[in-house]
Design a protein around this motif. Structure first.
Motif, PDB file in Angstrom:
ATOM      1  N   ALA A  76       0.838  -1.192   0.000  1.00  0.00           N
ATOM      2  CA  ALA A  76       0.000   0.000   0.000  1.00  0.00           C
ATOM      3  C   ALA A  76       0.873   1.242   0.000  1.00  0.00           C
ATOM      4  N   ALA A  77       0.293   2.346  -0.465  1.00  0.00           N
ATOM      5  CA  ALA A  77       1.041   3.614  -0.524  1.00  0.00           C
ATOM      6  C   ALA A  77       1.145   4.262   0.857  1.00  0.00           C
ATOM      7  N   THR A  78       0.212   3.947   1.746  1.00  0.00           N
ATOM      8  CA  THR A  78       0.245   4.542   3.091  1.00  0.00           C
ATOM      9  C   THR A  78       0.167   3.445   4.148  1.00  0.00           C
ATOM     10  N   HIS A  79       0.623   3.774   5.349  1.00  0.00           N
ATOM     11  CA  HIS A  79       0.565   2.785   6.423  1.00  0.00           C
ATOM     12  C   HIS A  79      -0.887   2.449   6.766  1.00  0.00           C
ATOM     13  N   ALA A  80      -1.748   3.485   6.767  1.00  0.00           N
ATOM     14  CA  ALA A  80      -3.166   3.256   7.093  1.00  0.00           C
ATOM     15  C   ALA A  80      -3.779   2.253   6.113  1.00  0.00           C
ATOM     16  N   GLN A  81      -3.431   2.395   4.846  1.00  0.00           N
ATOM     17  CA  GLN A  81      -3.987   1.471   3.847  1.00  0.00           C
ATOM     18  C   GLN A  81      -3.423   0.059   4.044  1.00  0.00           C
ATOM     19  N   PHE A  82      -2.150  -0.003   4.390  1.00  0.00           N
ATOM     20  CA  PHE A  82      -1.535  -1.317   4.656  1.00  0.00           C
ATOM     21  C   PHE A  82      -2.280  -2.023   5.798  1.00  0.00           C
ATOM     22  N   PRO A 112       2.144  -0.534  -5.319  1.00  0.00           N
ATOM     23  CA  PRO A 112       1.082   0.453  -5.100  1.00  0.00           C
ATOM     24  C   PRO A 112       1.069   1.443  -6.269  1.00  0.00           C
ATOM     25  N   SER A 115       4.018   3.761  -7.653  1.00  0.00           N
ATOM     26  CA  SER A 115       5.284   3.374  -7.020  1.00  0.00           C
ATOM     27  C   SER A 115       6.225   2.670  -8.001  1.00  0.00           C
ATOM     28  N   GLN A 124       6.846  -5.117   2.292  1.00  0.00           N
ATOM     29  CA  GLN A 124       5.483  -5.041   2.843  1.00  0.00           C
ATOM     30  C   GLN A 124       4.795  -6.408   2.792  1.00  0.00           C
TER      31      GLN A 124
END
Ligand code: ZN
Length: 283
Positions: A76-82, A112, A115, A124
Motif C-alpha cells: 500500500a502507498a500509506t501505512h493506514a492502507q496497509f 502500489p 510506485s 510489505q
C-alpha cells in the motif's frame, strides 16, 4: 503418481473456471452434480451470499474446499492502507474457517499505484504475511502463498517464483507449523528453470497446500483472461503432477481457468464435462 481415471473425487473446480456467471449456490450444485470432490470459491461470491449457508451447502454435498480465493493485496502507498489491507484479510480468514477451507490463497499484490519501489513492496508483503500468520493459526487456516507469473509483478503479485515463496515460508515459519506454504499453479510456474527443484524443496518442507491446473496457450491473447483448458497448450501437465505428487502432495487437483472469450462463453455443464475428461486423460 495417482491415476485420476474414475477419481473425480480427487479433482476440484475453482469457480472462476465457470466465469462467475451465476449465484454461487447454483455453481456449487453444478460442481457436485458433475461428480467433483472439491471446490474453490471466491470471496466476492461468498461475501455476496451468506457464508454460513454456503458452508452448510458445501458440507451437505461433501465437497472439499481446496482453497478460498483470495487475499486482498498487501502493498500500500500509506501505512493506514496497509493496516486496512491486513484487517480485510483477517476478516476473510474468518470466512475461510467457516467454510472449512484447506487454505487461504494469497495473491500478495503488486506495486502500489505510482510506485517504483519493488523491494519496498516485497518488504510489505513479508511483513503482511508475518502478521497474517498469527491470524491463520488462530483460525486454523493455512496461508498458501501463490507465486504469480512475473508478467503480473506490477499489478498483482511481486511474489513470482516458488523459490521466493519458500524463502518467505522458511523465514517466517522455520518450525514448519503447517500454517504457511505454497499454492503451485501450473500457469504461473511452468516456465521456471528451478521448478523441479523448488517443488521438491516445497515437498520436503511439507509446504505444498494446493495444486492448480490449466494450460498456457502458445498464442495467448490476454495476460489475465486467456488461460487454456488442460491439453490445449504447452505445459507438460503429467510431468508437473508427477513432481508435485512425488514431493508428497496428496490433496486435490484444482482446475482454474480464466477465459473470457472462450470457456466463459460456453455452457457451464459442458465446461465441467470437458474439465472432467481432460483431468482424467491429460493431467
Ligand atoms: Zn492459481
Amino acid at each position: 503418481m495417482r491415476n485420476l481415471k474414475g477419481r473425480l473425487d480427487l479433482c476440484s473446480i475453482n469457480t472462476a473456471t465457470l466465469g462467475h456467471r451465476e449465484p454461487l449456490s447454483r455453481t456449487i450444485d453444478r460442481i457436485a452434480r458433475a461428480g467433483f470432490g472439491g471446490i474453490a470459491p471466491w470471496r466476492h461470491e461468498v461475501e455476496k451470499a451468506n457464508v454460513t449457508e454456503i458452508a452448510r451447502q458445501i458440507k451437505a454435498l461433501d465437497l472439499t474446499v481446496t482453497g478460498y480465493c483470495r487475499s486482498t493485496y498487501l502493498p500500500a502507498a500509506t501505512h493506514a492502507q496497509f493496516i486496512a489491507n491486513i484487517d480485510d484479510n483477517k476478516a476473510a480468514l474468518r470466512d475461510a474457517a467457516t467454510l472449512g477451507a484447506r487454505c487461504f490463497v494469497m495473491v500478495v499484490g503488486g506495486l502500489p499505484e505510482g510506485s517504483r519501489d519493488l523491494s519496498g513492496a516485497r518488504a510489505q508483503v513479508f511483513d503482511g504475511i508475518a502478521e497474517l500468520l498469527e491470524s491463520a493459526r488462530e483460525f486454523g487456516i493455512p496461508l498458501a502463498l501463490e507465486p504469480l507469473h512475473p508478467m503480473y509483478a506490477a499489478d498483482r503479485a511481486v511474489l513470482n517464483t516458488l523459490a521466493q515463496a519458500l524463502d518467505i515460508c522458511d523465514a517466517l515459519d522455520p518450525q514448519r507449523s503447517g500454517f504457511l506454504g505454497v499454492a503451485v499453479d501450473a500457469y504461473h510456474c511452468w516456465w521456471d528453470p528451478a521448478l523441479q527443484a523448488s517443488i521438491a524443496a516445497a515437498g520436503r518442507a511439507d509446504r505444498i497446500l494446493a495444486y492448480h491446473v490449466c494450460d498456457w496457450l502458445r498464442d495467448t491473447r490476454d495476460m489475465l483472461l486467456d488461460r487454456g483448458m488442460m491439453g490445449d497448450g504447452v505445459v507438460d501437465l503429467p510431468a508437473m503432477r508427477e513432481s508435485v505428487e512425488g514431493a508428497g502432495y496428496d490433496g486435490l487437483v484444482e482446475v482454474e481457468i480464466f477465459s473470457k472469450e472462450n470457456w466463459w462463453r460456453r455452457d457451464p455443464d459442458e465446461v465441467l464435462r470437458i474439465c472432467a475428461e481432460r483431468l482424467q486423460t491429460i493431467c
